[in-house]
Design a protein around this motif. Structure first.
Motif, PDB file in Angstrom:
ATOM      1  N   MET A  42       0.817  -1.219   0.000  1.00 55.94           N
ATOM      2  CA  MET A  42       0.000   0.000   0.000  1.00 55.94           C
ATOM      3  C   MET A  42       0.851   1.270   0.000  1.00 55.94           C
ATOM      4  O   MET A  42       1.779   1.411   0.770  1.00 55.94           O
ATOM      5  CB  MET A  42      -0.968   0.002   1.198  1.00 55.94           C
ATOM      6  N   ALA A 100     -13.746  -9.507  -2.599  1.00 54.04           N
ATOM      7  CA  ALA A 100     -13.369 -10.856  -2.163  1.00 54.04           C
ATOM      8  C   ALA A 100     -13.379 -10.998  -0.645  1.00 54.04           C
ATOM      9  O   ALA A 100     -13.684 -12.070  -0.116  1.00 54.04           O
ATOM     10  CB  ALA A 100     -11.969 -11.195  -2.677  1.00 54.04           C
ATOM     11  N   ASN A 101     -13.045  -9.914   0.050  1.00 53.17           N
ATOM     12  CA  ASN A 101     -12.877 -10.019   1.496  1.00 53.17           C
ATOM     13  C   ASN A 101     -14.169  -9.923   2.292  1.00 53.17           C
ATOM     14  O   ASN A 101     -14.145 -10.049   3.513  1.00 53.17           O
ATOM     15  CB  ASN A 101     -11.913  -8.926   1.984  1.00 53.17           C
ATOM     16  N   GLY A 153     -10.830 -13.795   0.363  1.00 49.89           N
ATOM     17  CA  GLY A 153      -9.418 -13.432   0.249  1.00 49.89           C
ATOM     18  C   GLY A 153      -8.557 -14.579   0.762  1.00 49.89           C
ATOM     19  O   GLY A 153      -7.467 -14.841   0.249  1.00 49.89           O
ATOM     20  N   TYR A 199      -0.306 -11.791   2.132  1.00 49.41           N
ATOM     21  CA  TYR A 199      -1.153 -11.525   3.301  1.00 49.41           C
ATOM     22  C   TYR A 199      -2.525 -12.163   3.166  1.00 49.41           C
ATOM     23  O   TYR A 199      -3.259 -12.287   4.151  1.00 49.41           O
ATOM     24  CB  TYR A 199      -1.247 -10.012   3.561  1.00 49.41           C
ATOM     25  N   ASN A 250      -2.984 -13.146  -8.389  1.00 54.32           N
ATOM     26  CA  ASN A 250      -4.310 -12.698  -7.931  1.00 54.32           C
ATOM     27  C   ASN A 250      -5.260 -12.656  -9.139  1.00 54.32           C
ATOM     28  O   ASN A 250      -5.828 -11.627  -9.497  1.00 54.32           O
ATOM     29  CB  ASN A 250      -4.170 -11.319  -7.272  1.00 54.32           C
ATOM     30  N   ALA A 290      -3.178  -0.373  -3.525  1.00 54.09           N
ATOM     31  CA  ALA A 290      -3.800  -0.818  -2.260  1.00 54.09           C
ATOM     32  C   ALA A 290      -3.452  -2.274  -1.992  1.00 54.09           C
ATOM     33  O   ALA A 290      -3.921  -2.858  -1.008  1.00 54.09           O
ATOM     34  CB  ALA A 290      -5.308  -0.645  -2.331  1.00 54.09           C
ATOM     35  N   GLY A 292      -4.049  -4.824  -4.277  1.00 54.70           N
ATOM     36  CA  GLY A 292      -5.041  -5.744  -4.854  1.00 54.70           C
ATOM     37  C   GLY A 292      -5.033  -5.766  -6.367  1.00 54.70           C
ATOM     38  O   GLY A 292      -4.479  -4.888  -7.023  1.00 54.70           O
ATOM     39  N   CYS A 296      -8.987 -10.000  -5.943  1.00 49.57           N
ATOM     40  CA  CYS A 296      -9.439  -9.250  -4.761  1.00 49.57           C
ATOM     41  C   CYS A 296     -10.664  -8.415  -5.070  1.00 49.57           C
ATOM     42  O   CYS A 296     -11.459  -8.120  -4.179  1.00 49.57           O
ATOM     43  CB  CYS A 296      -8.402  -8.232  -4.296  1.00 49.57           C
TER      44      CYS A 296
END
Ligand code: ARG
Length: 302
Positions: A42, A100-101, A153, A199, A250, A290, A292, A296
């Motif tokens: 980030m 996704a989260n 995620g 992460y 990703n 960020a 992603g 994500c």
């Protein structure tokens, strides 16, 4: 739950099947920005107009390859009840775009387990998602206790099978999967993560089909890698520089053939083609600020 300290005692042929999940949910990037730092990627200033056009193109690409695409408008479903407990307005949630989260679908696709974010910065997001889910007809399940669970995620369905891969150790607590397994009605094979660059599981592990997975080898313990090797016929490796550069892993194989991935990952594209897939590069540079990219930014529900 199957522990990642030993390969799961399951055979590929005996893994039960499950109904397809084919609704791709995207969250409009209305309030996207980088205003805090909770992962090592980030930083930098987001160009809002460019972020919007990257997201619009991602949406069009999804509309081309996915069965169904639904957009969650944070202003329409996100307005918290005045005086309610879930009071963070969407404008104060710059990572809400990372769909996704927000949650994770059950095996039959009729319900969703709501996420519980590991960080205070994102804690207000799942309430918005839960309101949207109820409005459009998904039942919402809550995890008991106070374990962290960052949705899709970290939890990833094995394509076509009633089996979940569960990343833990950085954001999601391993203990969350004791409850997730029961709520979604499937066994979970856990995969320990310990490196902040990975992460979430979806930045280092992308099952493409029932038999092929894309992985970043450096992200996994020996036992974790053994579990992956036990349940996929073919494992395609992403070079570390591309995995941590433009977040090549990703990605999302939407239809068994087309793999939507961040633009700027030529070696990953080459390996995907060699394995019989068609890479579809999409620019996600603003969202990279960020931490992603494609996977994500989307959540697949039943
Ligand atoms: N800034 C977000 C965070 O650190 C990015 C989330 C990316 N989502 C994902 N599924 N990997 O939480």
């Amino acid at each position: 739950m199957y522990d990642d300290r030993a390969p799961p005692p399951l055979d590929r042929p005996t893994l039960p099947r499950r109904p397809a999940h084919d609704t791709v949910v995207l969250v409009a990037p209305t309030y996207f920005g980088v205003r805090y730092r909770i992962n090592p990627y980030m930083g930098g200033r987001v160009d809002a107009a460019r972020a919007r056009s990257e997201w619009d193109r991602l949406r069009r690409v999804y509309e081309r390859y996915a069965e169904r695409v639904v957009v969650l408008d944070p202003d329409r479903y996100g307005t918290p009840a005045p005086g309610g407990a879930d009071h963070v307005p969407p404008a104060a949630l710059p990572d809400l775009v990372f769909a996704a989260n927000l949650g994770f679908p059950t095996a039959d696709g009729g319900a969703v387990v709501r996420a519980r974010m590991a960080t205070d910065e994102r804690a207000g997001e799942p309430a918005h998602f839960a309101r949207w889910c109820r409005a459009v007809g998904y039942e919402v399940y809550d995890l008991p206790g106070d374990v962290a669970f960052e949705g899709a995620g970290d939890a990833v369905w094995h394509p076509g099978r009633r089996l979940v891969w569960g990343g833990h150790g950085v954001r999601t607590d391993r203990a969350a999967y004791d409850d997730v397994a029961g709520l979604v009605d499937a066994p979970v094979v856990t995969l320990e993560l310990s490196d902040d660059r990975f992460y979430h599981l979806d930045v280092c592990f992308a099952p493409l089909t029932e038999s092929t997975a894309l992985v970043v080898p450096e992200a996994f313990t020996e036992a974790g890698r053994a579990s992956i090797d036990a349940l996929f016929d073919e494992v395609v490796e992403v070079p570390l520089a591309e995995a941590t550069g433009d977040l090549a892993c990703n990605c999302h194989c939407v239809d068994g053939e087309h793999v939507l991935l961040a633009a700027g990952n030529p070696e990953t594209e080459r390996r995907l083609r060699e394995a019989g897939f068609t890479p579809v590069p999409v620019a996600t540079g603003e969202f990279r600020k960020a931490g992603g990219s494609v996977r994500c930014l989307s959540l697949t529900l039943g």
